[in-house]
Design an enzyme around this catalytic site. Structure first.
Site, PDB file in Angstrom:
ATOM      1  N   ASP A 101     -19.222   6.483  42.437  1.00 31.42           N
ATOM      2  CA  ASP A 101     -18.234   7.086  41.532  1.00 31.42           C
ATOM      3  C   ASP A 101     -18.267   6.533  40.122  1.00 31.42           C
ATOM      4  O   ASP A 101     -17.543   7.026  39.251  1.00 31.42           O
ATOM      5  CB  ASP A 101     -16.826   6.871  42.111  1.00 31.42           C
ATOM      6  CG  ASP A 101     -16.661   7.616  43.418  1.00 31.42           C
ATOM      7  OD1 ASP A 101     -16.310   6.984  44.428  1.00 31.42           O
ATOM      8  OD2 ASP A 101     -16.958   8.822  43.435  1.00 31.42           O
TER       9      ASP A 101
ATOM     10  N   HIS B 185     -16.908  -1.519  47.569  1.00 33.00           N
ATOM     11  CA  HIS B 185     -17.117  -0.538  48.646  1.00 33.00           C
ATOM     12  C   HIS B 185     -16.772  -1.189  49.975  1.00 33.00           C
ATOM     13  O   HIS B 185     -16.959  -2.389  50.158  1.00 33.00           O
ATOM     14  CB  HIS B 185     -18.587  -0.083  48.676  1.00 33.00           C
ATOM     15  CG  HIS B 185     -18.769   1.203  49.406  1.00 33.00           C
ATOM     16  ND1 HIS B 185     -18.963   1.247  50.763  1.00 33.00           N
ATOM     17  CD2 HIS B 185     -18.751   2.483  48.982  1.00 33.00           C
ATOM     18  CE1 HIS B 185     -19.076   2.512  51.148  1.00 33.00           C
ATOM     19  NE2 HIS B 185     -18.944   3.288  50.078  1.00 33.00           N
TER      20      HIS B 185
HETATM   21  C1  SDX Z   1     -16.084   6.120  48.020  1.00 35.26           C
HETATM   22  O1  SDX Z   1     -16.423   4.757  52.694  1.00 35.26           O
HETATM   23  C2  SDX Z   1     -17.265   5.442  52.000  1.00 35.26           C
HETATM   24  O2  SDX Z   1     -18.424   5.571  52.366  1.00 35.26           O
HETATM   25  C3  SDX Z   1     -16.704   6.017  50.743  1.00 35.26           C
HETATM   26  C4  SDX Z   1     -17.712   6.679  49.822  1.00 35.26           C
HETATM   27  C5  SDX Z   1     -18.291   7.932  50.422  1.00 35.26           C
HETATM   28  O3  SDX Z   1     -19.383   8.341  49.990  1.00 35.26           O
HETATM   29  O4  SDX Z   1     -17.590   8.544  51.261  1.00 35.26           O
HETATM   30  O5  SDX Z   1     -18.751   5.767  49.488  1.00 35.26           O
HETATM   31  C6  SDX Z   1     -17.047   7.125  48.515  1.00 35.26           C
HETATM   32  O6  SDX Z   1     -14.944   6.215  48.337  1.00 35.26           O
HETATM   33  C7  SDX Z   1     -16.587   4.966  47.178  1.00 35.26           C
HETATM   34  C8  SDX Z   1     -15.446   3.945  46.824  1.00 35.26           C
HETATM   35  C9  SDX Z   1     -14.670   4.531  45.673  1.00 35.26           C
HETATM   36  N1  SDX Z   1     -13.475   3.727  45.384  1.00 35.26           N
HETATM   37  C10 SDX Z   1     -13.391   2.992  44.253  1.00 35.26           C
HETATM   38  O7  SDX Z   1     -14.311   2.852  43.450  1.00 35.26           O
HETATM   39  C11 SDX Z   1     -12.015   2.391  44.026  1.00 35.26           C
HETATM   40  C12 SDX Z   1     -12.184   0.921  43.547  1.00 35.26           C
HETATM   41  N2  SDX Z   1     -12.710   0.217  44.680  1.00 35.26           N
HETATM   42  C13 SDX Z   1     -11.740  -0.582  45.451  1.00 35.26           C
HETATM   43  O8  SDX Z   1     -10.489   0.058  45.578  1.00 35.26           O
HETATM   44  C14 SDX Z   1     -12.360  -1.087  46.730  1.00 35.26           C
HETATM   45  O9  SDX Z   1     -13.589  -1.601  46.425  1.00 35.26           O
HETATM   46  C15 SDX Z   1     -12.492  -0.195  47.914  1.00 35.26           C
HETATM   47  C16 SDX Z   1     -11.235   0.532  48.257  1.00 35.26           C
HETATM   48  C17 SDX Z   1     -13.587   0.806  47.715  1.00 35.26           C
HETATM   49  C18 SDX Z   1     -12.819  -1.101  49.064  1.00 35.26           C
HETATM   50  O10 SDX Z   1     -11.675  -1.941  49.169  1.00 35.26           O
HETATM   51  P1  SDX Z   1     -11.729  -3.265  50.023  1.00 35.26           P
HETATM   52  O11 SDX Z   1     -12.014  -2.910  51.419  1.00 35.26           O
HETATM   53  O12 SDX Z   1     -10.547  -4.135  49.750  1.00 35.26           O
HETATM   54  O13 SDX Z   1     -12.995  -3.911  49.415  1.00 35.26           O
HETATM   55  P2  SDX Z   1     -13.642  -5.171  49.948  1.00 35.26           P
HETATM   56  O14 SDX Z   1     -13.137  -5.571  51.281  1.00 35.26           O
HETATM   57  O15 SDX Z   1     -15.097  -5.008  49.787  1.00 35.26           O
HETATM   58  O16 SDX Z   1     -13.044  -6.203  48.846  1.00 35.26           O
HETATM   59  C19 SDX Z   1     -13.496  -7.481  48.821  1.00 35.26           C
HETATM   60  C20 SDX Z   1     -12.627  -8.184  47.799  1.00 35.26           C
HETATM   61  C21 SDX Z   1     -11.135  -7.990  48.003  1.00 35.26           C
HETATM   62  O17 SDX Z   1     -10.547  -9.186  47.518  1.00 35.26           O
HETATM   63  P3  SDX Z   1      -9.969 -10.246  48.625  1.00 35.26           P
HETATM   64  O18 SDX Z   1      -8.890  -9.517  49.384  1.00 35.26           O
HETATM   65  O19 SDX Z   1     -11.151 -10.646  49.481  1.00 35.26           O
HETATM   66  O20 SDX Z   1      -9.432 -11.393  47.760  1.00 35.26           O
HETATM   67  O21 SDX Z   1     -12.898  -7.645  46.483  1.00 35.26           O
HETATM   68  C22 SDX Z   1     -11.698  -7.113  45.929  1.00 35.26           C
HETATM   69  C23 SDX Z   1     -10.733  -6.871  47.077  1.00 35.26           C
HETATM   70  O22 SDX Z   1      -9.406  -7.029  46.624  1.00 35.26           O
HETATM   71  N3  SDX Z   1     -12.049  -5.847  45.305  1.00 35.26           N
HETATM   72  C24 SDX Z   1     -11.979  -5.588  44.003  1.00 35.26           C
HETATM   73  C25 SDX Z   1     -12.465  -4.280  43.851  1.00 35.26           C
HETATM   74  N4  SDX Z   1     -12.809  -3.806  45.050  1.00 35.26           N
HETATM   75  C26 SDX Z   1     -12.546  -4.765  45.955  1.00 35.26           C
HETATM   76  N5  SDX Z   1     -11.544  -6.321  42.950  1.00 35.26           N
HETATM   77  C27 SDX Z   1     -11.610  -5.733  41.734  1.00 35.26           C
HETATM   78  N6  SDX Z   1     -12.060  -4.463  41.497  1.00 35.26           N
HETATM   79  C28 SDX Z   1     -12.493  -3.721  42.548  1.00 35.26           C
HETATM   80  N7  SDX Z   1     -12.954  -2.475  42.334  1.00 35.26           N
END
Ligand code: SDX
Length: 393
Positions: free
Chosen positions: A327, A270
């Site tokens: 989700d 998130h």
């Molecule tokens: C919603 O914003 C909101 O409030 C949204 C929401 C709402 O109610 O409106 O909560 C609803 O959209 C929830 C999120 C749903 N999306 C997913 O579940 C898709 C899978 N999640 C990822 O795509 C990701 O976690 C995001 C898009 C949600 C966040 O992406 P970020 O900003 O890259 O996440 P982060 O900065 O916290 O990541 C930290 C690290 C990163 O690695 P580095 O670049 O530091 O090496 O963790 C990695 C990311 O690449 N990472 C993941 C991951 N999510 C983040 N690695 C593996 N699997 C994942 N799901």
């Protein structure tokens, strides 16, 4: 640093804005709607209670609640011409494509009566949006399965009415299931608002120009559709189905850590929560209740529970602070309730409409509000003279 931009007035230089509606503490996994914890609202309240709270800032008294329910109920029908609007879509159109189109089209019906400088008309537009979203969502579903549209029934509560419009057929009386209605209502509560997420920021930016609120909500629906945002519930279920069994989980955990592999654990991680998303816990509990009620032993729930157990004890996920989000369990729950995967994000949009419209209203009513104007860090070519076609190399 390229492509970085900061928002203009209405947003501080960190790209945030001020709001009194929802508070999230991502490190502690706290979510408050107007100060009330999501856990307590999900336990003790209902969705229209939550809508009133988000719109007015306080929980309704019994009298206020009765009046609010009546006002919403009186606006659940859409203009009969909307049913002809649907005929323009291909039968296999994604319901989110239909929602973007049909909600945007509402501005054609209500544009003349939405003077957003008039507080009464702002509230009527807000109530119309909350009331008509379930009707349009159910119509999108019925259209996609080739069944006749069902009209709203004024004697049913909000969640039951929505389920009736989705699953009733004219040739049979609809038998409401109070457990599933309660689960639907709770799912709406969990998705109602979430401060400045991508789709809410889209609605605020669109609304900051003074655009029609129905068109602004259509913009929010478009943003929510993405798999990184509201589309994650559909993507999470598809991911669980692809993993298929508990023994294949390690292979996918490995892939999700591989920077050269685009695979991500959908429903995990998130932008704000670096702790367990409080909604995911309530969603998991709702998932168990629904599966028990419908008598389904869904193997994907075993995969989801085991995936969560492994991920929460995995050093990579602990270091990156990745937890299940809202989700992760919603797809299994909604499928057990009878919804196809392409309807999951539509349900998210139905719930989030109150958050979008409450945040839109808060922005419009802010006397200091100006049109949003994101700025940028320019990294393109410096000034140079134009070259006639014949002289270009
Ligand atoms: C919603 O914003 C909101 O409030 C949204 C929401 C709402 O109610 O409106 O909560 C609803 O959209 C929830 C999120 C749903 N999306 C997913 O579940 C898709 C899978 N999640 C990822 O795509 C990701 O976690 C995001 C898009 C949600 C966040 O992406 P970020 O900003 O890259 O996440 P982060 O900065 O916290 O990541 C930290 C690290 C990163 O690695 P580095 O670049 O530091 O090496 O963790 C990695 C990311 O690449 N990472 C993941 C991951 N999510 C983040 N690695 C593996 N699997 C994942 N799901």
């Amino acid at each position: 640093q390229t492509g970085m931009f900061t928002y203009d007035p209405g947003f501080t230089s960190t790209g945030s804005c001020e709001s009194k509606i929802t508070y999230i503490d991502g490190d502690e996994g706290v979510l408050l709607y107007r100060g009330y914890p999501i856990e307590q609202i999900a336990e003790g309240g209902d969705f229209l209670d939550t809508c009133y709270l988000l719109l007015y800032g306080e929980l309704p008294t019994s009298e206020q609640k009765l009046d609010f329910v009546k006002r919403v109920t009186n606006h659940t029908m859409v203009h009969e011409q909307m049913s002809r609007f649907f005929q323009g879509f291909r039968r296999d159109a994604h319901p989110m494509a239909i929602m973007v189109g049909s909600v945007g089209a509402l501005s054609a019906f209500y544009h003349d009566s939405t003077d957003i400088s008039d507080p009464t008309q702002r509230m009527i537009a807000s109530i119309r949006m909350i009331a008509k979203m379930p009707t349009l969502a159910a119509m999108a579903f019925k259209y996609s399965i080739g069944q006749p549209f069902m009209y709203p029934q004024n004697d049913l509560d909000y969640a039951t009415n929505f389920l009736q419009m989705c699953f009733a057929v004219p040739c049979e009386p609809y038998k409401a299931n109070p457990i599933l209605s309660k689960a639907m209502d709770r799912i709406f509560i969990l998705h109602a608002d979430h401060e400045q997420n991508a789709s809410t920021s889209t609605v605020r930016l669109a609304g900051s120009s003074g655009a029609n609120p129905f068109a602004c909500i259509a913009a929010g629906i478009a943003s929510l559709w993405g798999p990184a945002h509201g589309g994650a519930n559909e993507a999470a279920l598809k991911m669980l189905a692809e993993i298929g069994s508990v023994d294949r989980i390690p292979e996918y955990i490995k892939r999700s850590k591989d920077k050269n592999d685009s695979f991500r654990l959908m429903g995990f991680g998130h932008r704000v929560y670096k702790h367990y998303d409080p909604r995911a816990k309530i969603m998991q509990q709702t998932c168990h209740e629904v599966l028990k009620e419908v008598g389904i032993n869904d193997p994907l729930l075993d995969v989801a529970m085991e995936l969560e157990r492994i991920a929460l004890s995995d050093d990579y996920f602990i270091e990156k602070k990745l937890y299940p989000n809202v989700d992760f369990y919603s797809g299994i729950t909604l499928r057990a309730m009878g919804f196809p995967t392409d309807m999951f994000t539509v349900l998210f949009a139905v719930a989030r409409t109150v958050g979008w419209i409450a945040q839109w209203k808060e922005m419009i009513e802010d006397p200091a509000q100006k049109i949003g104007r994101p700025r940028q860090l320019y990294s393109g070519a410096t000034r140079r003279d134009y070259v006639a076609e014949g002289k270009r190399k």
